[in-house]
Motif scaffolding. Sequence first.
Motif, short mmCIF file in Angstrom:
data_model
loop_
_atom_site.label_atom_id
_atom_site.label_comp_id
_atom_site.label_asym_id
_atom_site.label_seq_id
_atom_site.Cartn_x
_atom_site.Cartn_y
_atom_site.Cartn_z
N SER A 16 43.68 39.43 44.09
CA SER A 16 42.34 39.21 43.37
C SER A 16 41.93 37.65 43.71
O SER A 16 40.87 37.50 43.94
N LEU A 17 42.85 36.91 43.50
CA LEU A 17 42.53 35.30 43.76
C LEU A 17 42.18 35.17 45.19
O LEU A 17 41.08 34.21 45.36
N ILE A 18 42.73 35.61 46.20
CA ILE A 18 42.63 35.35 47.74
C ILE A 18 41.15 36.03 48.16
O ILE A 18 40.36 35.54 48.80
N LEU B 114 52.35 40.94 40.39
CA LEU B 114 52.06 39.78 40.93
C LEU B 114 51.04 39.91 42.15
O LEU B 114 50.15 39.13 42.22
N SER B 115 51.28 40.88 42.89
CA SER B 115 50.28 41.02 43.98
C SER B 115 48.95 41.49 43.71
O SER B 115 48.05 40.95 44.36
N LYS C 139 38.78 41.45 38.70
CA LYS C 139 40.04 41.90 38.48
C LYS C 139 39.73 43.51 37.94
O LYS C 139 40.66 44.38 37.91
N LEU D 96 44.66 34.86 55.01
CA LEU D 96 45.84 34.72 54.82
C LEU D 96 46.61 34.53 56.06
O LEU D 96 46.94 35.56 56.87
N LEU E 194 47.61 40.13 41.21
CA LEU E 194 46.82 38.74 40.84
C LEU E 194 46.52 37.93 42.06
O LEU E 194 45.37 37.63 42.19
N TRP E 195 47.57 37.89 43.07
CA TRP E 195 47.11 36.98 44.30
C TRP E 195 46.07 37.66 45.19
O TRP E 195 45.35 36.97 45.82
#
Length: 504
Positions: free
Chosen positions: A266-268, A260-261, A273, A184, A263-264
């Motif tokens: 885990s995605l990044i 929200l944190s 999960k 990031l 989720l992102w």
Amino acid sequence: MRINSFEPINRRERRKVIALTGASGYIGSHLLKRLEEDADIIAISRNTDASKNCSQVEWRSCDFFSQEQALEALRGADIAFYLIHSMLPSAKLTQGSFEDMDAILAAHFARAAAQNGIRQIIYLSGMIPAGLPENDLSRHLRSRLEVERILGSFGVPVTTIRAGLIVGPEGSSYPILSKLVRRLPIMVMPSWTRTKTHPVALTDVLDALTASIGRAEVMGRFIDVGGPDIMSYGQLLRETGELMGLKRIMIPFPFPTIKLSRLWISLITGAPKAISYPLVESLAHPMVASKENEVDGISKGSISYREAAKQALEQEMKKQKAQAHSSQSPLAQEQADSSPNSEPAISKKLKALKSDVRSVQRFTLPPGKNADWAGKHYVNWLSNAFKPFIYAEHAENEIIRIRVRPLRKPVLELSYARELSSAHRSVYRITGGCFALTAEAPDGRLEFTQLPESQDCLAAIHDYMPALPWLLYKYGQAKIHLIVMYAYGRRLKRLASNRPMKSK
């Protein structure tokens, strides 16, 4: 720096024997190298090979969801390390929370330790924020506290080492942080990134664990461990970026956005999960060692975050280079991917699971009732609750056949295992029925386990292999099972509250 070189219990007879659970995992594999210099080790993993045995190390396979396997795995040990966690699924279909899975594992381990005469349990847990009510803790930290209580409920002294972020090249938490920095270039910094944490180097954690062995003054207590630096998560990200030589733009954001944190993150990072969600939920809590929970020679690590992170990043780079060079060697690549916490290993583990099922639901027992009562009551309740569609038929030799109309054959046959059952545990083997592949899964069973010093009871299906096509089972029979267990939980809740009920 090595802190502890312990003496055998009886020098004239033998060296100390230590049982190490999770011996093939991240912490366990490093701890094993430390322990084998000074003791004989029983290295325990769910799947292992006796060919790995050597003069100081005996490898044993054990599924701690089985009380009988737990009892056998700890046989002959003097001290036991508890490094078990259940965030990743242990079956192709897992129904139930990791908290309930961890509770079963801890109860089986602690009971087996007591029956084997274990003299000390050493448990690596998470840092618990001082002064915060238990109900306000994250799911992960509440579970760690419950495991701590369960381990200490059978009379064996427990030493709990509580650590926050363990800085090392693998594991669960630190690789997530390093991947965020690497991937990031621009980061939105929610308010949780200003929460204080107490990172500790893997080496310092290993020192704390080994320094606790056999020390009478630390038995029956918990100990906080941390490194020399107390930092916010934002500072960790900045310093990690500097070590990587990466300039990152960080934009403050005034809200916590934990859901929200997770989720992102885990995605990044690509973290499952099942692992990332509970860990990220804990980021809202300050995790700093408390002075009242410190012990000389154990609590204070000597390695700074910068030094520990630098070492971890260097080891990670070496591993990546080794994997790149080994791309032409299938054997070497297989060895490089064999780390139990690497993404390829996790992926392979999940794909390799047989078509089995583990399903766990927690209930509160009525006052004065126990797990054996719950098992028998459940069968009797099932005979009436869903008539005429589902009912239980009692046969000879304590066999119960579950029938579903209009099918002519029983869908499941349960045999009460009297020799395995007791007041705190009721076991029914799955011995037949057109919905079960008993030949492929002879250890399938339904168990009711009462947690120590509690009215909480866990009803669990273990090692069950369905005969129905997988999708039909997953979205049909498995869902019906959850409905039935939910209804039974409501029944017990009404019993516990002494509210008026129908005769059934």
